[in-house]
Design a protein around this motif. Sequence first.
Motif, short mmCIF file in Angstrom:
data_model
loop_
_atom_site.label_atom_id
_atom_site.label_comp_id
_atom_site.label_asym_id
_atom_site.label_seq_id
_atom_site.Cartn_x
_atom_site.Cartn_y
_atom_site.Cartn_z
N VAL A 1 0.86 -1.18 0.00
CA VAL A 1 0.00 0.00 0.00
C VAL A 1 0.89 1.22 0.00
N PRO A 2 0.44 2.35 -0.45
CA PRO A 2 -0.89 2.59 -1.00
C PRO A 2 -1.03 2.06 -2.42
N ARG A 3 -2.25 1.81 -2.78
CA ARG A 3 -2.63 1.39 -4.12
C ARG A 3 -3.77 2.29 -4.57
N CYS A 4 -3.67 2.84 -5.76
CA CYS A 4 -4.73 3.67 -6.32
C CYS A 4 -5.24 3.03 -7.61
N PHE A 5 -6.55 3.08 -7.78
CA PHE A 5 -7.18 2.60 -9.00
C PHE A 5 -8.17 3.67 -9.45
N VAL A 6 -8.03 4.14 -10.68
CA VAL A 6 -9.01 5.05 -11.26
C VAL A 6 -9.97 4.19 -12.06
N ILE A 7 -11.25 4.33 -11.74
CA ILE A 7 -12.30 3.52 -12.36
C ILE A 7 -13.22 4.46 -13.14
N ASP A 8 -13.44 4.15 -14.40
CA ASP A 8 -14.26 5.03 -15.24
C ASP A 8 -15.75 4.82 -14.96
N PRO A 9 -16.61 5.66 -15.54
CA PRO A 9 -18.05 5.55 -15.26
C PRO A 9 -18.68 4.22 -15.69
N LEU A 10 -18.00 3.46 -16.54
CA LEU A 10 -18.51 2.14 -16.95
C LEU A 10 -18.03 1.02 -16.03
N GLY A 11 -17.20 1.37 -15.04
CA GLY A 11 -16.72 0.37 -14.09
C GLY A 11 -15.42 -0.30 -14.49
N ARG A 12 -14.70 0.28 -15.45
CA ARG A 12 -13.43 -0.28 -15.90
C ARG A 12 -12.26 0.44 -15.26
N ILE A 13 -11.21 -0.28 -15.00
CA ILE A 13 -9.98 0.32 -14.47
C ILE A 13 -9.25 0.99 -15.62
N VAL A 14 -9.00 2.29 -15.48
CA VAL A 14 -8.33 3.04 -16.55
C VAL A 14 -6.91 3.46 -16.15
N ALA A 15 -6.60 3.39 -14.87
CA ALA A 15 -5.25 3.71 -14.40
C ALA A 15 -5.06 3.11 -13.02
N LEU A 16 -3.80 2.84 -12.69
CA LEU A 16 -3.50 2.33 -11.35
C LEU A 16 -2.09 2.71 -10.98
N SER A 17 -1.86 2.73 -9.67
CA SER A 17 -0.51 3.01 -9.18
C SER A 17 -0.30 2.30 -7.86
N ALA A 18 0.96 2.06 -7.55
CA ALA A 18 1.35 1.48 -6.27
C ALA A 18 2.41 2.37 -5.66
N GLU A 19 2.37 2.51 -4.34
CA GLU A 19 3.24 3.41 -3.62
C GLU A 19 2.85 4.85 -3.96
N TYR A 20 3.48 5.82 -3.32
CA TYR A 20 3.16 7.21 -3.62
C TYR A 20 4.31 7.87 -4.35
N ASN A 21 3.97 8.52 -5.43
CA ASN A 21 4.91 9.31 -6.21
C ASN A 21 4.12 10.52 -6.69
N ALA A 22 4.59 11.73 -6.37
CA ALA A 22 3.84 12.95 -6.68
C ALA A 22 3.56 13.09 -8.18
N GLU A 23 4.57 12.79 -9.02
CA GLU A 23 4.36 12.89 -10.46
C GLU A 23 3.31 11.90 -10.94
N GLU A 24 3.37 10.69 -10.43
CA GLU A 24 2.40 9.67 -10.80
C GLU A 24 0.99 10.07 -10.33
N PHE A 25 0.91 10.63 -9.13
CA PHE A 25 -0.38 11.08 -8.63
C PHE A 25 -0.94 12.19 -9.51
N ASN A 26 -0.09 13.10 -9.96
CA ASN A 26 -0.54 14.16 -10.86
C ASN A 26 -1.07 13.59 -12.16
N LEU A 27 -0.44 12.53 -12.65
CA LEU A 27 -0.94 11.86 -13.87
C LEU A 27 -2.32 11.25 -13.62
N LEU A 28 -2.50 10.64 -12.44
CA LEU A 28 -3.82 10.09 -12.11
C LEU A 28 -4.86 11.21 -12.09
#
Length: 178
Positions: free
Chosen positions: A141-168
């Motif tokens: 952890v942490p793990r982030c998953f961005v899920i679109d309105p249709l219920g599909r995973i469109v992005a994910l990340s593991a651990e925290y990285n500011a640049e990666e979070f900005n991309l999310l």
Amino acid sequence: MRNIYNIFTALLLLICVTGCSAMYDQEMPSYDKTTLVRVGADAPDFTVNTLDGSSVTLSQLQGRTVLLVFFASWCPDCHKQLDAIKAVQDNFDDEKFSILAISRGEEVATVREFVTDRGYTFPVGVDSDNAVYSLYATQYVPRCFVIDPLGRIVALSAEYNAEEFNLLCDIISSLLNI
């Protein structure tokens, strides 16, 4: 005799390199190997109890963009991830976007104290037995998953990285047409 010495030295070097390589593989996390879902897949459905006494079922959020975050209160990178989410949560339209943070493997009292102390106002679920987390990953952890309105995973990340979070956040913005 010199040939035996050279063979012995080469064998020792091979054992050392192999051992160091194996040790390196064990020490460095392999997020890909521990992630059970992939971009493009349907997000596994679940129901989780939240700190406010209600429950959330992921499929009930269909039609909205969802930022699903797994965390633990003892994890410093989780603190950074959740603080970053707290800082941007007002940038997104509440009618089209939901944040759902889920504590992995902790008791309600621990999570409640952590959330209160840090001032988080987004919904927080408690997955004490890791039943929900185990649908998405096996560790880290942490793990982030961005899920679109249709219920599909469109992005994910593991651990925290500011640049990666900005991309999310950019991905969320594009899904929300901001």
